[in-house]
Design an enzyme around this catalytic site. Structure first.
Site, short mmCIF file in Angstrom:
data_model
loop_
_atom_site.label_atom_id
_atom_site.label_comp_id
_atom_site.label_asym_id
_atom_site.label_seq_id
_atom_site.Cartn_x
_atom_site.Cartn_y
_atom_site.Cartn_z
N LYS A 213 0.79 -1.41 0.01
CA LYS A 213 -0.09 0.03 -0.04
C LYS A 213 1.00 1.21 -0.13
CE LYS A 213 -4.46 -1.84 1.76
NZ LYS A 213 -5.45 -1.93 2.88
N ARG A 247 -3.53 -10.42 4.97
CA ARG A 247 -3.94 -10.26 3.55
C ARG A 247 -3.13 -9.78 2.70
NH1 ARG A 247 -6.75 -6.71 0.08
NH2 ARG A 247 -8.22 -7.58 -1.32
#
Length: 265
Positions: A213, A247
Site C-alpha cells: 500500500k 491479507r
C-alpha cells in the site's frame, strides 16, 4: 473451522483491470487458476477474490459488471481446488450471495455493511464468516474523509457498533480489519498499526491488510512494485502485535514472516 492460534494468510486475487498494484491484476481464467495454485502451494489458507477495485478514486462499476468478473473465476477455482476457502471481496449483498452460491465461503466487506444495508441480513441468512473493515465514505471520496477527533476511539466505536449489529442478527464469526489506507492518511495508518493491540479488546480475530500500500511505498519514495520488503516489515510488526490473518499479494513471504515470528514464542 479455522484455527487462528497460529496466524494465517489470505492471498489477494484481483479480477479487476485497475487495482493499484498492477502485478495483482488478473483477467483470464487460466491466469486466475495459476495464481490460485501458486498461493495455495505457498501456504495461503484463504483466497480473496474481488472484482471491484477499492483503491482511492477507483471507478464505480455496475453490479452486473462486478458479478461478471467474479462468479466464473470462483467456480473455476472451486472446480480445480475443491478444498480452497474463498472469500468474496465485495460490499454488495447481491454479489456476496451469488459468490457464496458459486462456492465462496467467507464475505469480506470493506464497508462493514454501511454501503449496502442488506449485507448483514444476507450474511446472517447465509451463515458464513464475515470480515468487517473500517472505512468512511466510498472508494471514490474516502481521501477527503480523513478528519478524526480521536482516530483509535472512533474506529473502536465503529467496530463495537458493527459487532453489536452482527450479534443481534446471530452472526457469530466476525473478523475485524482496521482498513489501513481507507479514509486514513499514511500517518494515521501508521498510528493505527502502532496501536493494533488495542483491537484485541473487541475479542474478535484481527485481519491486517497493508500489502504494497501507499503508506509503504510513499514513505520509502518508491512504488507498489518495489514495496515487498516494506510489506514484510509491516506484516512482521502486525504479527508481533497480534494480527491473526495477513491479507497479502505475496503469500510465500507472509508465510515466512509467520514462521519466524512463531519461533519467538
Amino acid at each position: 473451522m479455522i484455527d487462528l492460534s497460529s496466524p494465517k494468510v489470505m492471498g489477494i486475487i484481483n479480477v479487476t483491470p485497475d487495482s493499484f498494484f498492477e502485478g495483482s491484476r488478473k483477467g483470464a481464467v487460466h491466469e486466475i487458476l495459476q495464481t490460485a495454485e501458486k498461493m495455495l502451494e505457498e501456504g495461503a489458507t484463504f483466497l480473496d477474490v474481488g472484482g471491484y477495485s477499492s483503491r482511492p478514486g477507483a471507478t464505480d462499476i455496475l453490479l452486473n459488471e462486478e458479478l461478471d468478473r467474479v462468479i466464473d473465476p470462483i467456480k473455476a477455482i472451486i472446480d480445480r481446488f475443491p478444498k480452497a476457502i474463498i472469500s468474496i471481496d465485495t460490499f454488495r449483498s447481491e454479489v456476496a450471495r451469488a459468490a457464496i452460491d458459486a462456492g465462496a465461503s467467507v464475505i469480506n466487506d470493506i464497508s462493514a455493511g454501511h454501503l449496502d444495508k442488506m449485507m448483514l441480513s444476507v450474511v446472517a441468512e447465509l451463515g458464513v464468516p464475515y470480515v468487517a473493515m473500517h472505512m468512511k465514505g466510498t472508494p471514490q471520496n474516502m481521501k477527503e474523509l480523513t478528519k478524526y477527533d480521536d482516530l483509535l476511539h472512533e474506529v473502536m466505536n465503529y467496530f463495537s457498533s458493527v459487532i453489536h449489529d452482527c450479534n443481534q442478527l446471530g452472526i457469530k464469526d466476525v473478523i475485524i480489519d482496521p482498513g489501513f489506507g481507507f479514509a486514513k492518511t499514511a500517518e494515521q495508518s501508521f498510528d493505527l498499526l502502532n496501536k493494533l493491540d488495542h483491537f484485541h479488546h473487541l475479542d474478535r480475530p484481527l485481519l491486517v491488510g497493508v500489502s504494497r500500500k501507499s503508506m509503504i511505498y510513499r514513505t520509502l519514495n518508491s512504488t507498489a512494485e518495489e514495496a515487498l520488503n516494506g510489506t514484510s516489515v509491516l506484516n512482521t510488526v502486525a504479527l508481533l502485535k497480534g494480527a491473526q490473518i495477513l491479507r497479502v499479494h505475496d503469500v510465500k513471504e507472509a508465510v515466512e514472516a509467520i514462521k519466524l515470528v512463531n519461533e519467538l514464542s
